[in-house]
Design a protein around this motif. Structure first.
Motif, mmCIF file in Angstrom:
data_model
loop_
_atom_site.group_PDB
_atom_site.id
_atom_site.type_symbol
_atom_site.label_atom_id
_atom_site.label_comp_id
_atom_site.label_asym_id
_atom_site.label_seq_id
_atom_site.Cartn_x
_atom_site.Cartn_y
_atom_site.Cartn_z
ATOM 1 N N ILE A 102 47.543 78.054 55.412
ATOM 2 C CA ILE A 102 47.716 78.902 56.599
ATOM 3 C C ILE A 102 46.383 79.522 57.013
ATOM 4 O O ILE A 102 46.045 79.576 58.209
ATOM 5 C CB ILE A 102 48.765 79.997 56.321
ATOM 6 N N LEU A 103 45.606 79.990 56.037
ATOM 7 C CA LEU A 103 44.305 80.591 56.346
ATOM 8 C C LEU A 103 43.336 79.570 56.933
ATOM 9 O O LEU A 103 42.554 79.892 57.839
ATOM 10 C CB LEU A 103 43.705 81.217 55.086
ATOM 11 N N LEU A 104 43.380 78.325 56.449
ATOM 12 C CA LEU A 104 42.509 77.285 56.993
ATOM 13 C C LEU A 104 42.854 76.995 58.449
ATOM 14 O O LEU A 104 41.962 76.828 59.293
ATOM 15 C CB LEU A 104 42.623 76.008 56.158
ATOM 16 N N ILE A 105 44.138 76.934 58.757
ATOM 17 C CA ILE A 105 44.559 76.684 60.146
ATOM 18 C C ILE A 105 44.169 77.863 61.033
ATOM 19 O O ILE A 105 43.710 77.680 62.166
ATOM 20 C CB ILE A 105 46.072 76.423 60.196
ATOM 21 N N THR A 106 44.322 79.083 60.507
ATOM 22 C CA THR A 106 43.897 80.272 61.267
ATOM 23 C C THR A 106 42.401 80.243 61.529
ATOM 24 O O THR A 106 41.947 80.555 62.636
ATOM 25 C CB THR A 106 44.259 81.552 60.485
ATOM 26 N N GLY A 165 35.100 83.051 51.693
ATOM 27 C CA GLY A 165 35.456 83.937 52.795
ATOM 28 C C GLY A 165 34.619 83.757 54.035
ATOM 29 O O GLY A 165 34.878 84.393 55.061
ATOM 30 N N GLY A 166 33.603 82.873 53.992
ATOM 31 C CA GLY A 166 32.752 82.680 55.157
ATOM 32 C C GLY A 166 33.501 82.139 56.354
ATOM 33 O O GLY A 166 33.193 82.471 57.505
ATOM 34 N N PHE A 167 34.538 81.320 56.107
ATOM 35 C CA PHE A 167 35.297 80.746 57.219
ATOM 36 C C PHE A 167 36.100 81.807 57.959
ATOM 37 O O PHE A 167 36.563 81.570 59.070
ATOM 38 C CB PHE A 167 36.217 79.622 56.713
ATOM 39 N N MET A 168 36.276 83.001 57.347
ATOM 40 C CA MET A 168 36.917 84.114 58.041
ATOM 41 C C MET A 168 35.887 85.097 58.591
ATOM 42 O O MET A 168 36.071 85.684 59.657
ATOM 43 C CB MET A 168 37.875 84.835 57.085
ATOM 44 N N LYS A 169 34.784 85.293 57.861
ATOM 45 C CA LYS A 169 33.793 86.294 58.271
ATOM 46 C C LYS A 169 33.014 85.884 59.521
ATOM 47 O O LYS A 169 32.729 86.710 60.388
ATOM 48 C CB LYS A 169 32.803 86.542 57.124
ATOM 49 N N ILE A 170 32.641 84.602 59.608
ATOM 50 C CA ILE A 170 31.819 84.163 60.742
ATOM 51 C C ILE A 170 32.531 84.354 62.075
ATOM 52 O O ILE A 170 31.966 84.938 63.009
ATOM 53 C CB ILE A 170 31.359 82.705 60.550
ATOM 54 N N PRO A 171 33.790 83.890 62.241
ATOM 55 C CA PRO A 171 34.476 84.143 63.520
ATOM 56 C C PRO A 171 34.622 85.625 63.834
ATOM 57 O O PRO A 171 34.509 86.027 64.994
ATOM 58 C CB PRO A 171 35.846 83.478 63.306
ATOM 59 N N ILE A 172 34.871 86.447 62.817
ATOM 60 C CA ILE A 172 35.004 87.890 63.041
ATOM 61 C C ILE A 172 33.686 88.485 63.514
ATOM 62 O O ILE A 172 33.655 89.294 64.448
ATOM 63 C CB ILE A 172 35.498 88.578 61.750
ATOM 64 N N TYR A 246 38.117 70.904 62.885
ATOM 65 C CA TYR A 246 39.160 69.901 62.726
ATOM 66 C C TYR A 246 39.304 69.468 61.274
ATOM 67 O O TYR A 246 40.412 69.124 60.825
ATOM 68 C CB TYR A 246 38.882 68.707 63.634
ATOM 69 N N ILE A 247 38.197 69.504 60.521
ATOM 70 C CA ILE A 247 38.291 69.225 59.086
ATOM 71 C C ILE A 247 39.154 70.292 58.401
ATOM 72 O O ILE A 247 40.018 69.993 57.575
ATOM 73 C CB ILE A 247 36.894 69.181 58.439
ATOM 74 N N LEU A 248 38.931 71.554 58.783
ATOM 75 C CA LEU A 248 39.720 72.648 58.221
ATOM 76 C C LEU A 248 41.189 72.508 58.608
ATOM 77 O O LEU A 248 42.088 72.775 57.805
ATOM 78 C CB LEU A 248 39.179 73.996 58.707
ATOM 79 N N LEU A 249 41.438 72.103 59.858
ATOM 80 C CA LEU A 249 42.813 71.933 60.331
ATOM 81 C C LEU A 249 43.535 70.867 59.507
ATOM 82 O O LEU A 249 44.667 71.075 59.047
ATOM 83 C CB LEU A 249 42.817 71.548 61.804
ATOM 84 N N ILE A 250 42.877 69.735 59.316
ATOM 85 C CA ILE A 250 43.485 68.641 58.550
ATOM 86 C C ILE A 250 43.698 69.060 57.091
ATOM 87 O O ILE A 250 44.752 68.805 56.496
ATOM 88 C CB ILE A 250 42.597 67.384 58.623
#
Length: 262
Positions: A102-106, A165-172, A246-250
């Motif tokens: 769920i976090l990867l899709i988010t 946590g970088g995949f959450m911190k960068i967009p924020i 898209y890699i994260l989505l898959i």
């Protein structure tokens, strides 16, 4: 083992280019190679620490790392990461996999949103509770009341799941605080390395680490982190982030499908 080394080398290059420690793919890859979730999370956190700090050394020389922002965000992240790593054994493995997916899709949605918004376009907010930053010719403001609970939560989830946590911190940083993407990516490399180290510390209280595998892959991802960060400095990250999203989505969809249906 040769296949594992080659894959992790390529992944470390790609993810260090966009400021990720690598946990978003390290954990699924280790699971695919037959390691359990706890073992995968612990090894992943070790590799995240190595990848993040390797990339940080390169970005620091390019003067792209906002050290003050990194340490403020990382203080509360590290507290959460240690607690998350320490309490990870109390959660059912399949639930953690679903949460990870769920976090990867988010993160995919947030990353794609950064493609349509340019940092610095928003008017700077000032006054009580806002921290104005002037770094490397860029101006942005940070909401202190917002950054504390957000970074603690990110840290807790990072330590719990074995990611940086970088995949959450960068967009924020880009969407909420108006930090330029280049600075966000470089600053994230330091933060994910520190988050990985604290999360690893929490895990080691309740889980064992396969030191031989960790050191062998650690050498590989350190070299990958150097190469990826060097490429990132002179390359536009727009296309890289689109491919990565898209890699994260898959990967996220695969984690959920595997946990629910297999």
């Amino acid at each position: 083992m040769i296949i594992i080394i080659v894959i992790f080398f390529i992944v470390s290059i790609i993810l260090s280019m966009v400021g990720f420690g690598g946990g978003v793919l390290y954990v699924p890859l280790l699971l695919a190679f037959g390691y359990g979730f706890q073992a995968s999370s612990t090894i992943s956190l070790f590799l995240i620490t190595v990848t993040g700090l390797s990339a940080f050394l390169r970005f620091k020389r390019a003067k792209l790392v906002d050290l003050q922002l990194a340490f403020v965000m990382e203080f509360f992240t590290d507290i959460g990461a240690f607690i998350g790593g320490f309490t990870s054994v109390h959660f059912h493995e399949e639930y953690l996999k679903i949460l990870f997916g769920i976090l990867l899709i988010t993160a995919t949605i947030l990353l794609l949103n950064t493609q349509n918004k340019k940092a610095g376009k928003k008017s700077l907010k000032t006054g009580f509770g806002y921290w104005h930053r002037n770094f490397n010719g860029s101006h942005y403001s940070i909401s202190i009341p917002l950054i504390i609970p957000v970074t603690f939560t990110i840290g807790y989830l990072a330590g719990l799941l074995g990611v940086g946590g970088g995949f959450m911190k960068i967009p924020i940083m880009v969407l909420w605080f108006g930090v330029p993407a280049k600075i966000a990516i470089a600053t994230s490399s330091l933060m994910v390395g520190l988050t990985g180290a604290l999360g690893l510390g929490g895990h080691l209280f309740s889980s064992a680490l396969n030191w031989r595998l960790a050191v062998e892959l650690g050498i590989v991802v350190f070299i990958g982190g150097q190469i990826g960060s060097k490429i990132s400095i002179g390359l536009s990250e727009k296309k890289i982030k689109t491919v990565l999203a898209y890699i994260l989505l898959i990967t996220g969809a695969y984690m959920i499908f595997r946990s629910v249906f297999l």
